[in-house]
Design a protein around this motif. Structure first.
Motif, PDB file in Angstrom:
ATOM      1  N   MET A  34      79.127  75.296  94.539  1.00  0.00           N
ATOM      2  CA  MET A  34      79.315  75.885  93.223  1.00  0.00           C
ATOM      3  C   MET A  34      78.061  76.551  92.662  1.00  0.00           C
ATOM      4  O   MET A  34      78.030  76.926  91.507  1.00  0.00           O
ATOM      5  CB  MET A  34      79.809  74.813  92.245  1.00  0.00           C
ATOM      6  N   GLU A 120      77.636  64.943  91.826  1.00  0.00           N
ATOM      7  CA  GLU A 120      77.279  65.944  90.812  1.00  0.00           C
ATOM      8  C   GLU A 120      76.933  65.203  89.528  1.00  0.00           C
ATOM      9  O   GLU A 120      77.760  64.456  88.986  1.00  0.00           O
ATOM     10  CB  GLU A 120      78.441  66.899  90.576  1.00  0.00           C
ATOM     11  N   TRP A 278      89.214  67.872  96.036  1.00  0.00           N
ATOM     12  CA  TRP A 278      89.260  69.200  95.431  1.00  0.00           C
ATOM     13  C   TRP A 278      89.656  69.159  93.961  1.00  0.00           C
ATOM     14  O   TRP A 278      89.231  70.005  93.172  1.00  0.00           O
ATOM     15  CB  TRP A 278      90.198  70.112  96.212  1.00  0.00           C
ATOM     16  N   VAL A 281      86.502  68.775  92.028  1.00  0.00           N
ATOM     17  CA  VAL A 281      85.777  70.045  91.917  1.00  0.00           C
ATOM     18  C   VAL A 281      86.403  70.905  90.823  1.00  0.00           C
ATOM     19  O   VAL A 281      85.699  71.530  90.025  1.00  0.00           O
ATOM     20  CB  VAL A 281      85.788  70.786  93.271  1.00  0.00           C
ATOM     21  N   TRP A 282      87.745  70.926  90.777  1.00  0.00           N
ATOM     22  CA  TRP A 282      88.426  71.706  89.741  1.00  0.00           C
ATOM     23  C   TRP A 282      88.087  71.170  88.344  1.00  0.00           C
ATOM     24  O   TRP A 282      87.797  71.952  87.420  1.00  0.00           O
ATOM     25  CB  TRP A 282      89.942  71.664  89.968  1.00  0.00           C
ATOM     26  N   GLY A 285      84.577  72.342  87.348  1.00  0.00           N
ATOM     27  CA  GLY A 285      84.255  73.758  87.339  1.00  0.00           C
ATOM     28  C   GLY A 285      84.523  74.463  86.014  1.00  0.00           C
ATOM     29  O   GLY A 285      85.244  73.958  85.142  1.00  0.00           O
ATOM     30  N   GLU A 286      83.922  75.655  85.885  1.00  0.00           N
ATOM     31  CA  GLU A 286      84.125  76.484  84.696  1.00  0.00           C
ATOM     32  C   GLU A 286      85.459  77.225  84.829  1.00  0.00           C
ATOM     33  O   GLU A 286      85.685  77.945  85.795  1.00  0.00           O
ATOM     34  CB  GLU A 286      82.980  77.487  84.557  1.00  0.00           C
ATOM     35  N   LYS A 287      86.332  77.052  83.835  1.00  0.00           N
ATOM     36  CA  LYS A 287      87.706  77.553  83.942  1.00  0.00           C
ATOM     37  C   LYS A 287      87.903  78.854  83.168  1.00  0.00           C
ATOM     38  O   LYS A 287      87.263  79.076  82.133  1.00  0.00           O
ATOM     39  CB  LYS A 287      88.681  76.470  83.436  1.00  0.00           C
ATOM     40  N   VAL A 293      89.714  77.605  88.197  1.00  0.00           N
ATOM     41  CA  VAL A 293      88.330  77.677  88.646  1.00  0.00           C
ATOM     42  C   VAL A 293      88.323  78.586  89.866  1.00  0.00           C
ATOM     43  O   VAL A 293      88.917  78.260  90.897  1.00  0.00           O
ATOM     44  CB  VAL A 293      87.770  76.291  89.001  1.00  0.00           C
ATOM     45  N   LEU A 295      85.994  80.633  92.551  1.00  0.00           N
ATOM     46  CA  LEU A 295      84.653  80.685  93.128  1.00  0.00           C
ATOM     47  C   LEU A 295      84.680  81.551  94.383  1.00  0.00           C
ATOM     48  O   LEU A 295      85.511  81.358  95.262  1.00  0.00           O
ATOM     49  CB  LEU A 295      84.171  79.281  93.497  1.00  0.00           C
ATOM     50  N   LEU A 307      92.454  75.739  91.641  1.00  0.00           N
ATOM     51  CA  LEU A 307      91.127  75.948  92.212  1.00  0.00           C
ATOM     52  C   LEU A 307      91.248  76.947  93.350  1.00  0.00           C
ATOM     53  O   LEU A 307      91.971  76.712  94.327  1.00  0.00           O
ATOM     54  CB  LEU A 307      90.565  74.621  92.744  1.00  0.00           C
ATOM     55  N   LEU A 309      88.873  79.092  95.974  1.00  0.00           N
ATOM     56  CA  LEU A 309      87.501  79.147  96.470  1.00  0.00           C
ATOM     57  C   LEU A 309      87.493  79.777  97.852  1.00  0.00           C
ATOM     58  O   LEU A 309      88.240  79.362  98.735  1.00  0.00           O
ATOM     59  CB  LEU A 309      86.912  77.726  96.522  1.00  0.00           C
TER      60      LEU A 309
END
Length: 477
Positions: A34, A120, A278, A281-282, A285-287, A293, A295, A307, A309
């Motif tokens: 990310m 994270e 996953w 991660v969603w 993340g910035e939505k 999200v 990426l 998501l 990616l």
């Protein structure tokens, strides 16, 4: 005056739940997901404050040794040591070995902080406050865990129930709770006093080793012997195979934390995720306005709460909801976000088939201590690769029994040794390395060297290599 903390970073895991980006040869802690930094590099940067921390110790396995060293170099951080596990034995043995190792360098009173390399964390002021409270509590003879304040009744985490308050401001651990079903997780959140088990803890090396000796003596003895018989190899310490292999395969939670009377918990409000799937991660993340999200290379139309990616091909996603669509160089995963915890089962099925096993193990791009290569095209008796060589790095002096190679320089300057001859290649220049001829590639410049390599021959496997001389101490590719 408080002692500095010795970070111990666990970086040997081969997670599968973030497939197809995470593979056994390049798991999630070492991949760019990310941002500009890998999770491992972000972990290094969290422990970079010299006023608070000594240089970290990293414990990993043989396969990742150069990834660890190179990624630390990229962010400009030195390490106190890199311990190489010769065989996987879960976290108890790894942590015990690290404790013996750091005791030799920093003394028995050293305070260690165990960190996973693939989490994270927002290391802001609340994180700093939790670290200071944990250190204060550890210095009173406690093994301190960091309990994350839950934001939802998650079923993918273990929980910690707090007990009585301690003079330091932390709490005794009343009990640990395994990953709960949904209804039990909801009940614990409603009751209060329960925290997610972050897997981060802090204590003195002497206390950790004494608790291991009491509750897991086989682990203690195996780790002690493995460190005593360790061999130094470049910047790495290779733990003794026979000694380490005798350790039981057990986590530090089962070996010590659930048995000790000295466990404490620091309630922590800093944002944290183990990025274990996953959907995690969603969530992090910035939505966009549709809750997506996105990426990498992707276009999204009429899609919600998903998501998307891609690290390679361009993804065009239309008319979907609550899904993950993940593209690597050679595979695409599509699944519901609420089933993201089950990706591991899919990977096991892929690994069970000879036709798809490689998709779980390696990427088309492989990293080496000198740089790496990307496999571009493969056919009957030929293969095309893009080589990238870091400034000042050289490949081993080597030869191949079954293939010849054609090299074309596309960026930078290459110093090529073939037999007794040294040649310099610049952009758009090429040469030929006959089968069986000794050769070596070196980047003498200040920018990345890029070469196109065309291999031809009866066998093109990476194991068709004989190293005559190698500055990285490798015997095979």
């Amino acid at each position: 005056m408080s002692l500095k903390i010795i970070p111990v970073i666990m970086a040997g895991g081969k997670g599968t739940r973030l497939w197809p980006l995470s593979r056994s040869s390049a798991p999630k802690q070492f991949i760019h997901m990310m941002g500009d930094r890998t999770l491992f590099q972000e972990t290094l940067e969290r422990v970079a404050d010299p006023a608070l921390y000594e240089a970290p110790i990293v414990i990993t396995n043989q396969d990742f040794r150069f990834l660890v060293a190179e990624q630390a170099r990229e962010v400009g951080l030195s390490l106190s040591g890199i311990l190489l596990e010769p065989v996987a034995r879960n976290t108890a043995a790894a942590i015990a070995a690290a404790a013996f190792f750091l005791t030799e360098r920093f003394g028995e009173d050293a305070i260690l902080q165990l960190l996973a390399s693939d989490h994270e964390i927002d290391a802001g002021e609340s994180y700093r406050q939790a670290i200071e409270l944990a250190r204060k509590t550890a210095e009173t003879g406690k093994i301190v865990t960091f309990g994350i304040t839950p934001t939802e009744p998650a079923t993918g985490y273990g929980y910690i129930e707090q007990g009585d308050a301690l003079p330091s401001g932390a709490f005794r651990v009343k009990r640990f709770v395994e990953k709960p079903p949904q209804d039990k997780a909801e009940q614990m959140l409603a009751a209060g006093g329960f925290y997610w088990n972050s897997g981060i803890f802090m204590c003195s090396a002497s206390l950790l080793l004494s608790e291991l000796l009491e509750f897991a003596p086989d682990v203690y003895q195996a780790a002690k012997e493995a460190v005593a018989k360790a061999k130094t190899d470049l910047d790495f310490a290779r733990l003794d195979y026979d000694s380490f292999a005798r350790s039981p395969d057990i986590s530090i939670d089962y070996a010590v934390m659930e048995k000790t009377a000295n466990a404490a918990v620091v309630p922590s409000t800093f944002p944290w995720s183990d990025l274990g799937s996953w959907d995690a991660v969603w969530k992090l993340g910035e939505k966009d306005e549709g809750g997506n999200v996105v990426l990498g290379n992707a276009t999204v139309v009429n899609t919600e709460n998903s998501l998307i990616l891609s690290r390679s091909t361009h993804l065009a996603v239309q008319g979907l909801k609550d899904v993950a669509v993940i593209a690597s160089e050679d595979a695409v995963y599509v699944g519901r976000l609420d089933e993201a915890q089950q990706v591991g089962r899919l990977v096991k099925q892929l690994a069970a088939s000879k036709a798809t096993l490689s998709l779980t193990e390696t990427h088309k791009t492989a990293y080496r201590p000198w740089g790496g290569y990307t496999s571009l095209l493969q056919g009957d008796r030929f293969q095309v690769k893009r080589l990238f060589v870091l400034p000042g790095k050289k490949l081993s002096l080597q030869k191949h029994f079954h293939r010849s190679e054609h090299w074309v320089c596309v960026k930078g300057t290459a110093e090529v040794t073939i037999g007794d001859t040294v040649t310099y290649l610049r952009e758009n220049e090429s040469l030929y390395i006959p089968q069986g001829e000794l050769h070596r590639l070196f980047n003498p410049g200040r920018i990345m060297l890029e070469m196109i390599e065309v291999q031809t021959g009866s066998y093109l496997g990476e194991d068709d290599i004989v190293r005559i001389s190698d500055e990285f101490g490798r015997e095979k590719s």
